[in-house]
Enzyme design. Structure first.
Site, PDB file in Angstrom:
ATOM      1  N   HIS A 253      47.312  22.931  24.114  1.00 23.24           N
ATOM      2  CA  HIS A 253      47.353  21.711  24.927  1.00 23.24           C
ATOM      3  C   HIS A 253      48.527  21.736  25.910  1.00 23.24           C
ATOM      4  O   HIS A 253      49.681  21.750  25.484  1.00 23.24           O
ATOM      5  CB  HIS A 253      47.508  20.525  23.960  1.00 23.24           C
ATOM      6  CG  HIS A 253      47.527  19.186  24.592  1.00 23.24           C
ATOM      7  ND1 HIS A 253      48.531  18.277  24.372  1.00 23.24           N
ATOM      8  CD2 HIS A 253      46.648  18.584  25.438  1.00 23.24           C
ATOM      9  CE1 HIS A 253      48.269  17.164  25.043  1.00 23.24           C
ATOM     10  NE2 HIS A 253      47.141  17.325  25.696  1.00 23.24           N
TER      11      HIS A 253
ATOM     12  N   HIS B  83      50.570  16.917  34.301  1.00 19.50           N
ATOM     13  CA  HIS B  83      49.839  15.900  33.547  1.00 19.50           C
ATOM     14  C   HIS B  83      49.924  14.499  34.151  1.00 19.50           C
ATOM     15  O   HIS B  83      48.907  13.849  34.385  1.00 19.50           O
ATOM     16  CB  HIS B  83      50.334  15.861  32.100  1.00 19.50           C
ATOM     17  CG  HIS B  83      49.662  14.796  31.287  1.00 19.50           C
ATOM     18  ND1 HIS B  83      50.120  13.501  31.222  1.00 19.50           N
ATOM     19  CD2 HIS B  83      48.526  14.839  30.534  1.00 19.50           C
ATOM     20  CE1 HIS B  83      49.310  12.794  30.458  1.00 19.50           C
ATOM     21  NE2 HIS B  83      48.339  13.577  30.019  1.00 19.50           N
TER      22      HIS B  83
END
Ligand code: G3P
Ligand code: MG
Length: 241
Positions: A6, A48
């Site tokens: 991730h 992100h």
């Protein structure tokens, strides 16, 4: 069960940096998840948040900086400088590297908070430029972005991202949209939903799996993949099963 890192090996290294991706590759995990957005001048970048603040210590929105401006921020700042200066990668830099790796990549299109015109087109163009079509799958919380991906590249593999509440009829839903995978948050997922996905031949890739109890449960339910900040731990556990 596949293991995806991730934002790279983000449990140990600065998320969404080339360092985190290279370190993830060394763990032997199956793939890498990363997030993409567009700069003011239309470059696809790997980050992100919509703002640079949390990860770089800078201030402002990705969409308000040109690539030349953005690349000066230190994405390594999130780890307190432990890993020195780590630039925000462009997706092109990532793809050039990934072309030489035995890894798949889950590209998450960050198009929910701000909708970036042409993010889908530009991302797919880079994937094609580096011959990664068979090593990439797409996901997004904005399912219209995935519909758009399918319009541009019908053969592309797409996973519908959901927050932890998830969807009760996930298998049917993904099937109807032509998405091959369901990407729920781990907290609300049930065995029944996993079963429903299997009935529709929809893969289930779950995020963000950072504890052993959840990992074991998802394995027992027959989930297809986990997206984790600790690829090394998850991969070695899965390999032993
Ligand atoms: O793609 C799985 C996961 O990355 C979704 O949430 O906020 O970490 O991008 P987020
Ligand atoms: Mg993500």
């Amino acid at each position: 069960m596949k293991v995806y890192a991730h934002r790279g090996y983000s449990g140990k290294y600065p998320e969404n940096t080339m360092l985190a991706f290279q370190k993830a590759a060394l763990t032997g995990c199956d793939g890498i998840e990363l997030d993409v957005q567009l700069t003011k001048d239309g470059k696809v970048v790997v980050i992100h948040d919509e703002a640079v603040d949390r990860t770089t210590g800078g201030n402002g929105y990705v969409r308000d900086f040109t690539w030349d401006e953005l690349v000066r921020f230190n994405a390594g700042a999130i780890c307190g400088g432990k890993y020195g200066f780590q630039p925000i990668p462009s997706l092109e830099e990532y793809c050039a590297w990934a072309a030489g790796q035995d890894l798949v990549t889950n590209i998450e299109l960050k198009s929910s908070v701000y909708y970036y015109e042409e993010l889908e087109e530009k991302t797919i163009e880079l994937v094609k430029k580096y011959g990664l079509e068979k090593k990439v799958f797409y996901s997004s919380f904005n399912h219209m972005s995935l519909v758009k991906v399918k319009e541009i590249a019908p053969e592309a593999v797409c996973g519908a991202l959901l927050l932890h509440e998830g969807l009760g009829n996930a298998g049917y839903y993904c099937d109807r949209f032509g998405f091959q995978a369901y990407h729920p948050g781990c907290k609300g997922l049930t065995e029944e939903i996993v079963r429903g996905c299997k009935e529709h031949s929809i893969q289930v890739n779950v995020w963000t799996v950072n504890d052993m109890g959840t990992l074991e449960q998802l394995y027992e339910w027959g989930c297809d993949g986990v997206i984790t900040n600790y690829p090394e731990v998850c991969k070695s556990w899965v390999d032993k099963r």
